[in-house]
Design a protein around this motif. Structure first.
Motif, PDB file in Angstrom:
ATOM      1  N   ASP A  77     -15.039  -0.908   1.932  1.00  0.00           N
ATOM      2  CA  ASP A  77     -14.762  -2.313   1.522  1.00  0.00           C
ATOM      3  C   ASP A  77     -15.333  -3.403   2.592  1.00  0.00           C
ATOM      4  N   LEU A  78     -15.557  -2.892   3.977  1.00  0.00           N
ATOM      5  CA  LEU A  78     -15.548  -3.753   5.345  1.00  0.00           C
ATOM      6  C   LEU A  78     -17.314  -3.692   5.531  1.00  0.00           C
ATOM      7  N   VAL A  79     -17.929  -2.876   4.814  1.00  0.00           N
ATOM      8  CA  VAL A  79     -19.545  -3.022   5.148  1.00  0.00           C
ATOM      9  C   VAL A  79     -20.327  -3.030   3.821  1.00  0.00           C
ATOM     10  N   GLN A  80     -21.477  -3.282   3.820  1.00  0.00           N
ATOM     11  CA  GLN A  80     -22.209  -3.383   2.636  1.00  0.00           C
ATOM     12  C   GLN A  80     -22.380  -1.884   1.999  1.00  0.00           C
ATOM     13  N   MET A  81     -22.813  -0.846   2.708  1.00  0.00           N
ATOM     14  CA  MET A  81     -23.009   0.353   2.512  1.00  0.00           C
ATOM     15  C   MET A  81     -22.646   1.380   3.329  1.00  0.00           C
ATOM     16  N   GLU A  86     -14.128 -10.157  10.608  1.00  0.00           N
ATOM     17  CA  GLU A  86     -13.900 -11.077   9.556  1.00  0.00           C
ATOM     18  C   GLU A  86     -13.470 -10.475   8.356  1.00  0.00           C
ATOM     19  N   SER A  87     -14.080  -9.409   8.048  1.00  0.00           N
ATOM     20  CA  SER A  87     -13.757  -8.810   6.702  1.00  0.00           C
ATOM     21  C   SER A  87     -12.386  -8.027   6.956  1.00  0.00           C
ATOM     22  N   PHE A  88     -12.133  -7.310   8.065  1.00  0.00           N
ATOM     23  CA  PHE A  88     -10.983  -6.701   8.546  1.00  0.00           C
ATOM     24  C   PHE A  88      -9.817  -7.408   8.503  1.00  0.00           C
ATOM     25  N   GLY A  89     -10.044  -8.835   8.999  1.00  0.00           N
ATOM     26  CA  GLY A  89      -9.139  -9.714   9.277  1.00  0.00           C
ATOM     27  C   GLY A  89      -8.439 -10.276   7.639  1.00  0.00           C
ATOM     28  N   LYS A 110      -9.033  -8.537   4.792  1.00  0.00           N
ATOM     29  CA  LYS A 110      -8.240  -7.474   3.966  1.00  0.00           C
ATOM     30  C   LYS A 110      -6.636  -7.330   4.459  1.00  0.00           C
ATOM     31  N   LEU A 111      -6.518  -7.526   5.935  1.00  0.00           N
ATOM     32  CA  LEU A 111      -5.148  -7.295   6.383  1.00  0.00           C
ATOM     33  C   LEU A 111      -4.413  -8.589   5.967  1.00  0.00           C
ATOM     34  N   ARG A 112      -4.978  -9.684   5.972  1.00  0.00           N
ATOM     35  CA  ARG A 112      -3.970 -10.948   5.425  1.00  0.00           C
ATOM     36  C   ARG A 112      -3.731 -10.822   4.013  1.00  0.00           C
ATOM     37  N   GLN A 113      -4.784 -10.149   3.040  1.00  0.00           N
ATOM     38  CA  GLN A 113      -4.565  -9.876   1.592  1.00  0.00           C
ATOM     39  C   GLN A 113      -3.465  -8.976   1.421  1.00  0.00           C
ATOM     40  N   LYS A 114      -3.375  -8.000   2.280  1.00  0.00           N
ATOM     41  CA  LYS A 114      -2.071  -6.996   2.333  1.00  0.00           C
ATOM     42  C   LYS A 114      -0.738  -7.513   2.762  1.00  0.00           C
ATOM     43  N   LEU A 115      -0.820  -8.318   3.737  1.00  0.00           N
ATOM     44  CA  LEU A 115       0.205  -8.999   4.225  1.00  0.00           C
ATOM     45  C   LEU A 115       1.043 -10.088   2.920  1.00  0.00           C
ATOM     46  N   GLU A 116      -0.214 -10.767   2.584  1.00  0.00           N
ATOM     47  CA  GLU A 116       0.253 -11.417   1.238  1.00  0.00           C
ATOM     48  C   GLU A 116       0.944 -10.774   0.333  1.00  0.00           C
ATOM     49  N   LYS A 117       0.396  -9.623  -0.037  1.00  0.00           N
ATOM     50  CA  LYS A 117       1.032  -8.867  -1.129  1.00  0.00           C
ATOM     51  C   LYS A 117       2.298  -8.371  -0.706  1.00  0.00           C
ATOM     52  N   LEU A 118       2.514  -8.023   0.395  1.00  0.00           N
ATOM     53  CA  LEU A 118       3.830  -7.564   0.894  1.00  0.00           C
ATOM     54  C   LEU A 118       4.884  -8.805   1.017  1.00  0.00           C
ATOM     55  N   GLU A 119       4.414 -10.111   1.185  1.00  0.00           N
ATOM     56  CA  GLU A 119       5.131 -11.177   1.462  1.00  0.00           C
ATOM     57  C   GLU A 119       5.507 -11.506  -0.306  1.00  0.00           C
ATOM     58  N   ALA A 120       4.694 -11.425  -1.038  1.00  0.00           N
ATOM     59  CA  ALA A 120       5.093 -11.569  -2.342  1.00  0.00           C
ATOM     60  C   ALA A 120       5.940 -10.731  -3.131  1.00  0.00           C
ATOM     61  N   ASN A 121       6.259  -9.462  -2.494  1.00  0.00           N
ATOM     62  CA  ASN A 121       7.021  -8.590  -3.165  1.00  0.00           C
ATOM     63  C   ASN A 121       8.563  -8.889  -2.787  1.00  0.00           C
ATOM     64  N   PRO A 122       9.590  -8.951  -3.353  1.00  0.00           N
ATOM     65  CA  PRO A 122      10.910  -9.470  -3.143  1.00  0.00           C
ATOM     66  C   PRO A 122      11.317  -8.331  -2.178  1.00  0.00           C
ATOM     67  N   VAL A 123      11.266  -7.210  -2.345  1.00  0.00           N
ATOM     68  CA  VAL A 123      11.967  -6.204  -1.521  1.00  0.00           C
ATOM     69  C   VAL A 123      11.572  -5.999  -0.135  1.00  0.00           C
ATOM     70  N   PHE A 124      10.283  -6.504   0.200  1.00  0.00           N
ATOM     71  CA  PHE A 124       9.839  -6.528   1.562  1.00  0.00           C
ATOM     72  C   PHE A 124      10.185  -7.919   2.241  1.00  0.00           C
TER      73      PHE A 124
END
Length: 120
Positions: free
Chosen positions: A22-26, A97-100, A102-116
């Motif tokens: 997901d971080l490269v074209q191919m 940039e792509s790595f950053g 992707k990491l931000r999206q994962k952190l936002e998902k964690l933050e949206a999860n009430p357990v975490f």
């Protein structure tokens, strides 16, 4: 190396592909595999630059600026990287940039999860 230490380079390559696709074209296993002591990967960065990458017990290295070209031109110019991430960070600004992102999206998902997020 004895039989217990033999590395299945194709399996190793498939794990790397899953991790960075997901971080490269191919990224894919090259059609040209000259030996079984390593594996060669075709890589196109998000900047549309082509590479053949070698993965072996020394790590990852760029062997060519073309796809399906596993012949090393000058061994003394080869730089090995311990991880695909360290190699990608040197050849692709868009990877960082792509790595950053992707990491931000994962952190936002964690933050949206009430357990975490501590909002239980």
């Amino acid at each position: 190396m004895n039989d217990l230490q033999t590395v299945n380079w194709i399996d190793e390559a498939n794990h790397v592909i899953q991790d960075v696709k997901d971080l490269v074209q191919m990224i894919q296993i090259s059609d040209d595999q000259p030996d079984d002591k390593c594996v060669y990967l075709n890589l196109i960065t998000k900047e549309r630059r082509d590479y053949t990458i070698k993965l072996c017990e020394l790590g990852f290295c760029v062997v060519s600026r073309k796809i399906n070209s596993p012949k090393v031109i000058n061994e003394s110019d080869i730089v090995y990287y311990e991880t695909p991430y360290s190699l990608l960070s040197t050849i692709s600004n868009s990877y960082c940039e792509s790595f950053g992102n992707k990491l931000r999206q994962k952190l936002e998902k964690l933050e949206a999860n009430p357990v975490f997020s501590g909002r239980e």
